[in-house]
Write a protein that holds these residues in place. Structure first.
Motif, short mmCIF file in Angstrom:
data_model
loop_
_atom_site.label_atom_id
_atom_site.label_comp_id
_atom_site.label_asym_id
_atom_site.label_seq_id
_atom_site.Cartn_x
_atom_site.Cartn_y
_atom_site.Cartn_z
N ARG A 1 63.71 -22.01 1.68
CA ARG A 1 63.39 -20.71 2.30
C ARG A 1 64.17 -20.50 3.58
O ARG A 1 64.54 -19.38 3.93
CB ARG A 1 61.89 -20.62 2.57
N GLU A 2 64.42 -21.58 4.32
CA GLU A 2 65.15 -21.52 5.58
C GLU A 2 66.38 -22.42 5.49
O GLU A 2 66.40 -23.38 4.72
CB GLU A 2 64.26 -21.98 6.74
N HIS B 1 62.44 -20.68 -1.43
CA HIS B 1 62.79 -19.30 -1.12
C HIS B 1 62.17 -18.38 -2.17
O HIS B 1 62.08 -18.74 -3.35
CB HIS B 1 64.31 -19.15 -1.12
N TYR C 1 71.68 -23.79 3.16
CA TYR C 1 70.43 -23.80 2.40
C TYR C 1 70.49 -24.88 1.32
O TYR C 1 71.55 -25.12 0.73
CB TYR C 1 70.21 -22.45 1.71
N ASP D 1 73.64 -17.00 1.71
CA ASP D 1 72.26 -16.61 1.96
C ASP D 1 71.65 -16.14 0.63
O ASP D 1 72.15 -15.19 0.01
CB ASP D 1 72.22 -15.46 2.97
#
Length: 285
Positions: A57-58, A27, A227, A89
């Motif tokens: 990142r996802e 990320h 994540y 997030d």
């Protein structure tokens, strides 16, 4: 990518109904001392021993392994890589905490553990703790091509670390394959994934050089995006992402396996009449 809440049968094979997840990347939100390379696949802590928290990142898909290889170590610090999952997030954080433990975990909805050989297996209700902590008898690492974790079946080939090419690499590689080296040794590969359960929760598993360490946490919210968290902490200085093939292996991977089984050690690959790109892939991957 497939979200945790997609109506896909648990443990269904990767295919048209369940496309393989895209390649993993770090990320852009990360600790103050982290530098991520332009490809998004290598994270290096450039100073101090802290402020090294990174995220995927996802959000991960169920059964998807966020796999890192330890590339560089730094002497003089006490402590090692930390790994886990978060339902936070990263883009919503006001600031990335200095440490994953305890700072990020204290924000809630985060499950992170320091990497050790025998860590944090969580017993199920009604099951004796001694039995829960005793590792199951896995199939021989050198024979079984897949790692089975709850309902998921993951090709083992990319999960296992490999030594640098050399005269004795064929011997050193076996130490990674048998998981006899310290889990935070250079070139060890460590991964994290979650496995949904019928009650709507999920178990978090950590994998070290192709061996499942058992559930590290239970009761994760499977319906929420999860994540990966990688804390490049203390003696761990740099990690790189390793991509896992979930379906049929690629032609490149099949060629690599055939070539590697045909030579005594990886330095012998240099003498083969093959394209340089394929030689490098066979020697280093």
């Amino acid at each position: 990518m497939a979200a945790a809440s997609d109506p896909v049968e648990l443990g269904a094979p990767w295919g048209p109904a369940r496309p393989e997840p895209p390649p993993t990347r770090f990320h852009p939100v990360h600790g103050a001392n982290i530098r991520v390379d332009p490809s998004g696949t290598r994270a290096t802590r450039v100073e101090s021993f802290a402020h090294g928290v990174c995220f995927s990142r996802e959000p991960l898909a169920p059964g998807q392994v966020f796999l890192v290889e330890i590339e560089e170590k730094e002497l003089g610090w006490c402590g090692h890589l930390r790994l886990g999952l978060t339902a936070l997030d990263p883009a919503s954080l006001d600031a990335v905490p200095e440490f994953s433990l305890p700072d990020l975990v204290s924000l809630g909805h985060t499950w992170v553990f320091a990497i050790t050989r025998h860590h944090n297996r969580v017993p199920r209700e009604g099951r004796p703790e001694a039995l829960a902590l005793a590792p199951s008898c896995p199939p021989p690492l050198l024979v079984e091509p897949h790692l089975c974790i709850e309902q998921f079946r993951i090709p083992r080939d990319r999960l296992v670390g490999r030594s640098r090419p050399g005269l004795y690499s064929h011997l050193l590689d076996q130490l990674y394959e048998l998981n006899m080296l310290p889990p935070t040794a250079r070139r060890s590969r460590l991964g994290v994934l979650f496995c949904p359960r019928p009650d709507g929760t999920a178990d978090m598993h950590i994998v070290i050089n192709g061996e499942d360490m058992g559930p590290s946490a239970r009761g994760l919210p499977a319906a929420q995006p999860l994540y990966a968290v990688v804390d490049v902490f203390a003696s761990t200085k740099s990690v790189r992402l390793v991509q896992v093939e979930y379906g049929l292996p690629s032609l490149q991977t099949l060629c690599r396996l055939v070539i590697q089984r045909s030579v005594v050690h990886r330095l012998a690959i240099d003498g083969l009449h093959l394209p340089k790109g394929l030689k490098d892939f066979c020697k280093y991957e």
